[in-house]
Write a protein that holds these residues in place. Structure first.
Motif, PDB file in Angstrom:
ATOM      1  N   UNK A 250       0.824  -1.212   0.000  1.00 11.66           N
ATOM      2  CA  UNK A 250       0.000   0.000   0.000  1.00 11.66           C
ATOM      3  C   UNK A 250       0.861   1.267   0.000  1.00 11.66           C
ATOM      4  N   UNK A 251       1.977   1.252   0.712  1.00 15.06           N
ATOM      5  CA  UNK A 251       2.855   2.429   0.809  1.00 15.06           C
ATOM      6  C   UNK A 251       4.098   2.281  -0.063  1.00 15.06           C
ATOM      7  N   UNK A 252       4.013   1.438  -1.093  1.00 13.60           N
ATOM      8  CA  UNK A 252       5.205   1.165  -1.902  1.00 13.60           C
ATOM      9  C   UNK A 252       5.727   2.428  -2.581  1.00 13.60           C
ATOM     10  N   UNK A 253       4.842   3.246  -3.156  1.00  5.68           N
ATOM     11  CA  UNK A 253       5.254   4.442  -3.902  1.00  5.68           C
ATOM     12  C   UNK A 253       5.120   5.727  -3.081  1.00  5.68           C
ATOM     13  N   UNK A 254       4.796   5.567  -1.819  1.00  2.00           N
ATOM     14  CA  UNK A 254       4.701   6.741  -0.967  1.00  2.00           C
ATOM     15  C   UNK A 254       6.100   7.043  -0.408  1.00  2.00           C
ATOM     16  N   UNK A 255       6.747   8.072  -0.927  1.00  2.00           N
ATOM     17  CA  UNK A 255       8.130   8.370  -0.552  1.00  2.00           C
ATOM     18  C   UNK A 255       8.234   8.970   0.853  1.00  2.00           C
ATOM     19  N   UNK A 256       7.104   9.400   1.399  1.00  2.00           N
ATOM     20  CA  UNK A 256       7.141   9.922   2.756  1.00  2.00           C
ATOM     21  C   UNK A 256       7.154   8.797   3.783  1.00  2.00           C
ATOM     22  N   UNK A 257       6.470   7.716   3.493  1.00  2.00           N
ATOM     23  CA  UNK A 257       6.429   6.565   4.411  1.00  2.00           C
ATOM     24  C   UNK A 257       7.620   5.656   4.164  1.00  2.00           C
ATOM     25  N   UNK A 258       7.863   5.319   2.898  1.00  2.00           N
ATOM     26  CA  UNK A 258       9.019   4.503   2.513  1.00  2.00           C
ATOM     27  C   UNK A 258       9.974   5.416   1.735  1.00  2.00           C
ATOM     28  N   UNK A 259      10.981   5.938   2.376  1.00  2.00           N
ATOM     29  CA  UNK A 259      11.853   6.937   1.724  1.00  2.00           C
ATOM     30  C   UNK A 259      12.534   6.379   0.477  1.00  2.00           C
ATOM     31  N   UNK A 260      12.664   7.241  -0.525  1.00  2.00           N
ATOM     32  CA  UNK A 260      13.319   6.914  -1.794  1.00  2.00           C
ATOM     33  C   UNK A 260      13.737   8.216  -2.456  1.00  2.00           C
ATOM     34  N   UNK A 261      14.705   8.175  -3.386  1.00  2.00           N
ATOM     35  CA  UNK A 261      15.116   9.406  -4.090  1.00  2.00           C
ATOM     36  C   UNK A 261      13.956  10.008  -4.867  1.00  2.00           C
TER      37      UNK A 261
ATOM     38  N   UNK B 181      10.003   3.659  -8.708  1.00  2.00           N
ATOM     39  CA  UNK B 181       9.875   2.619  -7.686  1.00  2.00           C
ATOM     40  C   UNK B 181       8.900   1.564  -8.191  1.00  2.00           C
ATOM     41  N   UNK B 182       9.289   0.293  -8.114  1.00  2.00           N
ATOM     42  CA  UNK B 182       8.449  -0.812  -8.624  1.00  2.00           C
ATOM     43  C   UNK B 182       8.418  -1.966  -7.611  1.00  2.00           C
ATOM     44  N   UNK B 183       7.476  -2.836  -7.839  1.00  2.00           N
ATOM     45  CA  UNK B 183       7.359  -4.048  -7.020  1.00  2.00           C
ATOM     46  C   UNK B 183       8.429  -5.047  -7.446  1.00  2.00           C
TER      47      UNK B 183
END
Length: 289
Positions: free
Chosen positions: A137-148, A154-156
């Motif tokens: 659910x939070x895979x592409x949410x950069x605030x919950x799961x940080x990423x550049x 971002x992909x599964x």
């Protein structure tokens, strides 16, 4: 006794689910990050629950990468670590109970123990499905799961897919094994027999005489068929009971119709009548004849 189908399916699905969940927990492939601006185009970063691996040209793979964005401190990652490890431990416990209840060294399966193992495996499937679903659910949410930031995509990755498959197999295997409770519940709730049922209507048994069977071999005498002699005949049984016969009724008449007739009456009449009137005849009456 043959192993029931529900137990066989449970013993097949549960180990497969354990293998998929174990791979999903240990492999660094929950999320795939690629498209870095300051790195070659073919560089990909695989993020898991315990490690990060950098891969280039599908040949060079370097694990143990430094966490620059605080990915491992994200709440979905921490919850997924705890729940996945708990799910693996519960799955091992469920398989142990299933191996003891389904067959092991017994000729007849232990339905209670097999059903209990199904419940344990079903709970293990839920424990692994919750973190996998939350992470997706939070895979592409950069605030919950940080990423550049963009243009990084971002992909599964494959570990998340294996987590879904392992959770579904554990749920199916646990549900199948839990159906082993059905024979035990049916046998436990079976109503005790109350004995032979007595009829409320009074009945009288009447034994009718069996009809005499026609003899298979006929009686022949002098080359002709003749009835059986008297000594070979069996008396026919009488059916029923004799009816009482009423006594015969005799007719009686209170009036004496023969009064005045006879020799004595004629003589007395002649002696009385001849004195006053002449006698007509001395013959007796018709009744005397």
């Amino acid at each position: 006794m043959r192993t029931p189908v529900v137990m066989t399916l449970g013993m097949v699905f549960a180990p497969c689910g354990l293998l998929f969940n174990l791979t999903s927990t240990l492999a660094p492939g929950w999320r795939l990050v690629k498209g870095f601006l300051d790195q070659p185009v073919d560089v990909e970063l695989y993020q898991g629950l315990w490690d990060m691996c950098r891969e280039q040209s599908s040949s060079e793979r370097e694990c143990g990468q430094q966490d620059e964005w605080g990915y491992f401190e994200a709440q979905p990652v921490l919850v997924a670590r705890a729940l996945m490890v708990t799910s693996l431990a519960v799955t091992v416990l469920g398989l142990l109970l299933a191996s003891l209840g389904v067959r092991c060294w017994q000729d007849v399966p232990n339905f209670v123990l097999a059903g209990l193992s199904g419940v344990v495996l079903f709970v293990a499937g839920l424990l692994s499905l919750i973190p996998v679903s939350w992470y997706s659910h939070f895979l592409r949410d950069r605030d919950v799961l940080p990423a550049p930031a963009s243009p990084v995509t971002v992909q599964v990755s494959y570990s998340l897919v294996l987590g879904y498959l392992g959770s579904c197999l554990l749920l199916l295997g646990g549900f199948s094994l839990a159906l082993s409770f059905a024979p035990w519940c049916k046998e436990r709730h079976k109503a005790p027999s109350a004995g032979p049922r007595r009829s409320s209507v009074s009945t009288i048994r009447v034994e009718w005489p069996e009809p005499e069977l026609t003899p298979a071999i006929k009686y022949y005498s002098d080359g002709q068929h003749r009835p059986l002699p008297a000594q070979h005949r069996k008396p026919k049984p009488k059916v029923g009971f004799p009816m009482p016969r009423p006594p015969p009724k005799a007719y009686t008449n209170s009036v004496d119709v023969l009064a005045g007739e006879g020799w004595e009456a004629a003589q007395s009449q002649d002696s009385t009548s001849c004195s006053s009137h002449p006698c007509g005849s001395t013959l007796p009456c018709d009744s005397d004849l």
